[in-house]
Scaffold this motif. Structure first.
Motif, short mmCIF file in Angstrom:
data_model
loop_
_atom_site.label_atom_id
_atom_site.label_comp_id
_atom_site.label_asym_id
_atom_site.label_seq_id
_atom_site.Cartn_x
_atom_site.Cartn_y
_atom_site.Cartn_z
N GLU A 129 -7.35 -52.24 45.06
CA GLU A 129 -7.73 -52.43 46.45
C GLU A 129 -6.55 -52.85 47.31
OE1 GLU A 129 -9.25 -53.68 43.90
OE2 GLU A 129 -11.41 -53.24 43.96
N PRO B 27 -10.61 -47.66 45.05
CA PRO B 27 -10.41 -47.65 43.59
C PRO B 27 -10.38 -49.07 43.04
CG PRO B 27 -8.88 -46.15 44.68
CD PRO B 27 -9.54 -46.93 45.77
N GLY C 82 -24.64 -40.58 49.22
CA GLY C 82 -23.65 -41.19 48.35
C GLY C 82 -22.75 -42.16 49.09
N ALA C 83 -21.87 -42.81 48.38
CA ALA C 83 -20.97 -43.81 48.96
C ALA C 83 -19.60 -43.67 48.32
CB ALA C 83 -21.52 -45.22 48.75
N TRP C 84 -18.59 -44.21 49.07
CA TRP C 84 -17.22 -44.16 48.55
C TRP C 84 -16.63 -45.55 48.59
CZ3 TRP C 84 -12.28 -44.97 50.81
CH2 TRP C 84 -11.20 -44.59 49.97
N HIS C 85 -16.11 -46.03 47.42
CA HIS C 85 -15.47 -47.34 47.32
C HIS C 85 -13.97 -47.16 47.11
CE1 HIS C 85 -19.69 -48.11 46.23
NE2 HIS C 85 -19.48 -49.39 46.59
N PHE D 238 -22.15 -41.86 53.11
CA PHE D 238 -22.29 -40.54 53.68
C PHE D 238 -23.75 -40.28 54.04
CE2 PHE D 238 -18.56 -40.29 50.91
CZ PHE D 238 -17.62 -39.82 51.82
N PRO E 145 -19.50 -50.48 50.05
CA PRO E 145 -18.72 -49.23 50.08
C PRO E 145 -17.94 -49.10 51.39
CG PRO E 145 -21.01 -48.75 50.53
CD PRO E 145 -20.95 -50.22 50.17
#
Length: 600
Positions: free
Chosen positions: A79, A75, A70-73, A63, A59
């Motif tokens: 990329e 899209p 949670g995590a954010w990747h 957070f 990710p």
């Protein structure tokens, strides 16, 4: 910097608070974009495109629990497009926010500079005459034009960095701390941040050295300015006495001294940046050593080193800002000497308005001194309304000081002066001076038209009234002979008119003012005999019905006065009609006899 110094200037920010608030908001946006954007691109965004399969799957952000976890990747499938768009987007936000922050803070700073300059000039209008005797004209000009740039330097030239760089530094340091606390063994990287306080101490030490030398440099600039003003005001005397070479030497010595001091300033100022670069390099080298010892991954190490490097730039700019503040402090100190100077002659809170007076003057137990030694000693006398009084005596006897106390240019240390029975200190200065007209030895004309120079006697006077005053002063004939008549500009200090013409314009101004009290301070002593005779008739007409004080060294102006006061060593040693004083006072008799041939 003195405690409370900025509060003196912050009062001028009242009209610019909204601009400063906007500057702070956009400065915060810039700081975040500058400090976080590049490290995130290098350490997170690019590895998801070009890294190993594990890095691509990782990710971008994880957070912490206190933010909900949670995590954010990036899209999926987009990329590359995101990576390509990320850097221009960051720089777009950075550029727009930098422009807006710089614009708003500079606009606010320029408004403050204008306000401070106006405040200094306004304060000069309220200061007593003794202040101008202590501070040379060239020095005051330097304060108004040169030293006020110190405020500009603090509030405009460095204001953008003062808003932007702290946010950039806090963002970069915060990012380093966050990354160090979220990766294994990263805590030791916090040692690298020691370069920040060390850099602050280094900048402060250099700033103190700069402040001392900047104060000397401003004093040197004031001396140079004084030489220039003195030279430009005396072109005839310099050429008459062949002083050109002397003046060039004086200017050269002062100019070289200023150059020497400016060179020292430049040496200290320019030394800071390379010193901070060395310190920053040491911090980055320490980060590499710690990363290698802890077995840290390349991406994490590169991201932290990038953040440390980003933090170095605001440290360097803040150090430069500290240098500029240190240089500006000398100018601020000199401005404060004006802004905080006591107004020694001021209206009392309960000062009463004063209408048109009859002109009855009384001096009761009057003693006045410029320093320790009294110039006037225990004077008590009364002058009825409408009486003409000549003040005679040797130079330094106190005559000019005596008349300068009537308009309250100074206040006596002991005793009181009254007009129509009212203590001068109990009435408003503006109203008092509206009742007094002054014609001096060297009439002061401003670089404006003859019409406006006469109209200074009574603002709002019609052209017909100005013309009538010029006729009474015997000035109408020469004015109408000029190609532009009353519209003729007189030049600086009336340089385009002759001495007699300047004096007639000054007398016309007094006629227009129509004040009940008139002061003639050696009004004809600078004129030749023929011109004096022509002007004397105008003065006799001007004196009619007015309380008139005449300071005279040329006794041709006092033959018809009602009364003579003889001054000697600060005391009135004779008082009465001219013939009586001539018989009773040896000093006046000697002075009169010495000029008897000229009186004819």
């Amino acid at each position: 910097m003195k405690s409370g110094r900025y509060s003196l200037y912050l009062t001028h920010l009242k009209g610019s608070r909204r601009l400063l608030l906007l500057a702070i908001v956009f400065g915060l946006i810039y700081g975040l974009a500058q400090s976080v954007g590049l490290p995130v691109l290098i350490g997170k965004i690019l590895p998801t495109v070009f890294g190993s399969p594990a890095e691509r799957a990782a990710p971008v952000f994880v957070f912490p629990d206190w933010l909900g976890g949670g995590a954010w990747h990036l899209p999926r499938g987009h990329e590359v497009a995101f990576a390509v768009a990320f850097l221009p987007a960051v720089f777009l936000v950075r550029g727009v926010s930098q422009f807006l922050a710089s614009y708003f803070v500079n606009l606010a700073g320029l408004r403050v500079v204008d306000s401070v300059r106006s405040a200094v000039f306004a304060k000069l209008q309220r200061l007593h005459l003794g202040f101008f005797g202590k501070v040379p004209t060239g020095d005051l000009m330097q304060r108004l034009t040169g030293d006020v740039q110190s405020v500009r330097m603090v509030l405009v030239d460095i204001s953008t960095d003062a808003i932007i760089q702290p946010f950039t530094l806090l963002g970069a340091v915060g990012f380093v701390v966050y990354r160090c606390l979220t990766i294994p063994g990263g805590g030791r990287f916090l040692l690298c941040l020691l370069v920040v306080p060390f850099s602050v101490f280094l900048a402060r030490a250099i700033g103190q050295a700069l402040h001392r030398r900047a104060t000397l440099a401003l004093g040197s600039a004031a001396d140079l300015n004084g030489i220039v003003v003195e030279n430009l005001q005396s072109p005839r005397e310099i050429r008459a006495y062949g002083l050109q070479a002397r003046e060039e030497r004086r200017f050269g010595v002062a100019s070289r001294e200023g150059l020497r001091l400016q060179a020292k300033l430049a040496r200290y100022d320019k030394a800071l940046s390379p010193m901070l670069e060395i310190v920053a390099a040491a911090g980055i080298a320490l980060a590499v050593w710690i990363g290698a010892d802890a077995g840290m991954g390349y991406n994490d190490l590169l991201m932290i080193i990038t953040a440390i490097y980003v933090a170095y730039e605001p440290v360097k700019k803040l150090g430069r800002m500290n240098n500029l503040i240190a240089i500006a402090e000398g100018g601020l100190t000199r401005l404060e000497e004006v802004l905080l100077a006591p107004v020694e002659v001021s209206d009392l809170p309960a000062a009463r308005p004063l209408g048109r007076v009859q002109g009855r003057l009384a001096f009761e137990g009057l003693t006045f001194a410029y320093g320790a030694e009294p110039v006037l000693r225990d004077l008590t006398l009364a002058i009825p309304a409408g009486q003409s009084v000549a003040l005679v005596g040797p130079s330094g006897a106190g005559k000019s000081t005596f008349v300068n106390l009537v308009p309250r240019f100074f206040d006596p240390q002991q005793g009181a002066i009254t007009v129509d029975g009212l203590d001068l200190r109990s009435v408003r200065q503006f109203d008092l001076r509206a009742n007094i007209a002054l014609v001096s030895q060297e009439p002061v004309l401003f670089d404006d038209s003859i019409l406006e120079n006469i109209r200074l006697g009574r603002e709002g006077a019609t052209e017909a009234e100005v013309r009538a005053a010029a006729r009474l002063a015997g000035a109408l004939e020469f004015i109408e002979s000029l190609p532009e008549g009353f519209a003729t500009r007189v030049g600086e200090r009336g340089a385009r008119l002759s001495g007699g013409q300047r004096q007639r314009v000054s007398i016309a101004r007094a006629f227009l003012k129509d004040a009940p009290i008139l002061i003639l301070d050696e009004a004809t002593s600078a004129l030749d005999t023929e011109t004096e005779r022509g002007i004397q008739a105008s003065l006799q007409l001007l004196m009619k019905g007015r309380t008139t004080l005449i300071v005279a060294h040329r006794f041709s102006t006092i033959r018809d006065v009602d009364r003579v006061l003889v001054f000697e060593a600060g005391r009135v040693v004779a008082d009465g009609p001219r013939e009586e004083v001539y018989r009773s006072n040896e000093l006046f008799r000697r002075l009169w006899d010495n000029q008897s041939q000229g009186l004819g």
